[in-house]
Design a protein around this motif. Sequence first.
Motif, PDB file in Angstrom:
ATOM      1  N   PRO A  61      20.341 -19.254  81.185  1.00  0.00           N
ATOM      2  CA  PRO A  61      19.993 -20.862  81.393  1.00  0.00           C
ATOM      3  C   PRO A  61      21.231 -21.569  80.803  1.00  0.00           C
ATOM      4  O   PRO A  61      21.047 -22.042  79.611  1.00  0.00           O
ATOM      5  CB  PRO A  61      18.732 -21.120  81.188  1.00  0.00           C
ATOM      6  N   ILE A  62      22.339 -21.581  81.201  1.00  0.00           N
ATOM      7  CA  ILE A  62      23.256 -22.496  80.564  1.00  0.00           C
ATOM      8  C   ILE A  62      23.756 -23.802  81.194  1.00  0.00           C
ATOM      9  O   ILE A  62      23.248 -23.961  82.343  1.00  0.00           O
ATOM     10  CB  ILE A  62      24.778 -21.684  80.633  1.00  0.00           C
ATOM     11  N   TYR A  63      24.102 -24.604  80.474  1.00  0.00           N
ATOM     12  CA  TYR A  63      24.479 -25.961  81.122  1.00  0.00           C
ATOM     13  C   TYR A  63      25.566 -26.915  80.077  1.00  0.00           C
ATOM     14  O   TYR A  63      25.715 -26.270  78.875  1.00  0.00           O
ATOM     15  CB  TYR A  63      23.180 -26.869  81.148  1.00  0.00           C
ATOM     16  N   PRO A  64      26.263 -27.781  80.675  1.00  0.00           N
ATOM     17  CA  PRO A  64      27.285 -28.313  79.973  1.00  0.00           C
ATOM     18  C   PRO A  64      26.739 -29.172  78.561  1.00  0.00           C
ATOM     19  O   PRO A  64      25.816 -29.926  78.623  1.00  0.00           O
ATOM     20  CB  PRO A  64      28.172 -29.051  80.677  1.00  0.00           C
ATOM     21  N   GLU A  87      30.039 -27.217  89.863  1.00  0.00           N
ATOM     22  CA  GLU A  87      29.703 -28.434  90.050  1.00  0.00           C
ATOM     23  C   GLU A  87      29.838 -29.389  88.635  1.00  0.00           C
ATOM     24  O   GLU A  87      30.715 -30.157  88.620  1.00  0.00           O
ATOM     25  CB  GLU A  87      28.164 -28.961  90.546  1.00  0.00           C
ATOM     26  N   TRP A  88      29.339 -28.974  87.745  1.00  0.00           N
ATOM     27  CA  TRP A  88      29.151 -29.468  86.378  1.00  0.00           C
ATOM     28  C   TRP A  88      30.633 -29.153  85.417  1.00  0.00           C
ATOM     29  O   TRP A  88      31.060 -30.332  85.061  1.00  0.00           O
ATOM     30  CB  TRP A  88      28.351 -28.738  85.294  1.00  0.00           C
ATOM     31  N   TRP A  89      30.972 -28.050  85.759  1.00  0.00           N
ATOM     32  CA  TRP A  89      32.383 -28.101  85.057  1.00  0.00           C
ATOM     33  C   TRP A  89      33.587 -28.471  85.687  1.00  0.00           C
ATOM     34  O   TRP A  89      34.647 -28.607  85.301  1.00  0.00           O
ATOM     35  CB  TRP A  89      32.861 -26.501  84.560  1.00  0.00           C
ATOM     36  N   GLY A  90      33.369 -28.851  87.084  1.00  0.00           N
ATOM     37  CA  GLY A  90      33.936 -29.598  87.771  1.00  0.00           C
ATOM     38  C   GLY A  90      34.212 -30.881  87.346  1.00  0.00           C
ATOM     39  O   GLY A  90      35.435 -31.748  87.229  1.00  0.00           O
ATOM     40  N   LYS A  91      33.069 -31.650  86.913  1.00  0.00           N
ATOM     41  CA  LYS A  91      33.059 -32.768  86.525  1.00  0.00           C
ATOM     42  C   LYS A  91      33.141 -32.882  85.006  1.00  0.00           C
ATOM     43  O   LYS A  91      33.696 -34.010  84.790  1.00  0.00           O
ATOM     44  CB  LYS A  91      31.484 -33.358  86.772  1.00  0.00           C
ATOM     45  N   PHE A  92      32.820 -32.060  84.411  1.00  0.00           N
ATOM     46  CA  PHE A  92      32.984 -32.051  82.789  1.00  0.00           C
ATOM     47  C   PHE A  92      33.903 -30.782  82.231  1.00  0.00           C
ATOM     48  O   PHE A  92      33.508 -29.765  81.779  1.00  0.00           O
ATOM     49  CB  PHE A  92      31.807 -32.130  82.078  1.00  0.00           C
ATOM     50  N   PRO A  93      35.060 -30.810  82.517  1.00  0.00           N
ATOM     51  CA  PRO A  93      35.812 -29.379  82.414  1.00  0.00           C
ATOM     52  C   PRO A  93      36.050 -29.018  81.160  1.00  0.00           C
ATOM     53  O   PRO A  93      36.230 -27.885  80.822  1.00  0.00           O
ATOM     54  CB  PRO A  93      37.360 -29.940  83.164  1.00  0.00           C
ATOM     55  N   PHE A  94      35.915 -29.796  80.070  1.00  0.00           N
ATOM     56  CA  PHE A  94      35.885 -29.505  78.727  1.00  0.00           C
ATOM     57  C   PHE A  94      34.592 -29.455  78.009  1.00  0.00           C
ATOM     58  O   PHE A  94      34.705 -29.142  76.977  1.00  0.00           O
ATOM     59  CB  PHE A  94      36.878 -30.598  77.842  1.00  0.00           C
ATOM     60  N   ALA A  95      33.701 -29.346  78.828  1.00  0.00           N
ATOM     61  CA  ALA A  95      32.081 -29.328  78.200  1.00  0.00           C
ATOM     62  C   ALA A  95      31.985 -27.951  77.716  1.00  0.00           C
ATOM     63  O   ALA A  95      32.683 -26.912  77.914  1.00  0.00           O
ATOM     64  CB  ALA A  95      31.199 -29.507  79.245  1.00  0.00           C
ATOM     65  N   MET A  96      31.387 -27.927  76.137  1.00  0.00           N
ATOM     66  CA  MET A  96      30.963 -26.772  75.844  1.00  0.00           C
ATOM     67  C   MET A  96      29.927 -26.119  76.608  1.00  0.00           C
ATOM     68  O   MET A  96      29.082 -26.754  77.396  1.00  0.00           O
ATOM     69  CB  MET A  96      30.777 -26.922  74.275  1.00  0.00           C
TER      70      MET A  96
END
Length: 200
Positions: A61-64, A87-96
């Motif tokens: 269960p991962i998330y940005p 969807e998430w890493w498209g919106k927040f490409p540098f998120a951990m």
Amino acid sequence: MNAALQKEIPGAATPGTCELLKSRSEIIHPDPSQFSPMTQEKALRDELIFWALAYAKRGYPIYPINIDGTPLVDWNGVTTPESKVREWWGKFPFAMIGMSVGLWSGIWCLKVKDRNTLESLKRSGWAIPEKVVEIVTPLDELMFLFRPEQNFDQIRGSIAPGVHVFGTGDFVLLPPSRPALGGPDYFLEEGQELEVGQLV
């Protein structure tokens, strides 16, 4: 607490067909200073989504997570669909890459300030379970991910100076999360024969 930590952790995640990773050099890019800022950014973007997808495919269960350590989305799933990752890493490409621990994933985390603290724990009678995944943070802290036979939340929190157990309600950051472009990242300690995206 000692007896619980000394118990052997049952088997790791189901093996896939991906190539085994045996050292840090196989999962991170070369010295970022060799590349232009634009190239560094693209390499980091590609690396983050690659690993986020790999973790998600294995059912974690991962998330940005923002660089300030706060979640960028509200996610309570026990797994994460590939569509959400894109969807998430498209919106927040540098998120951990954060992962829920405790009852959500069945994985708990023992975090130790440094190797001196780890040696002090061992001299005090503590033993790290054999079947763990060891992650090193950008601050050279040590994180041991393990899958215990029982709920470990009874010792969740700070259990000694420089020692913390993360459980239900917490998250940990996974490799190759990087708090700053060009800075150090979270990485798997060398010598662990893990497949891409495999934890415990």
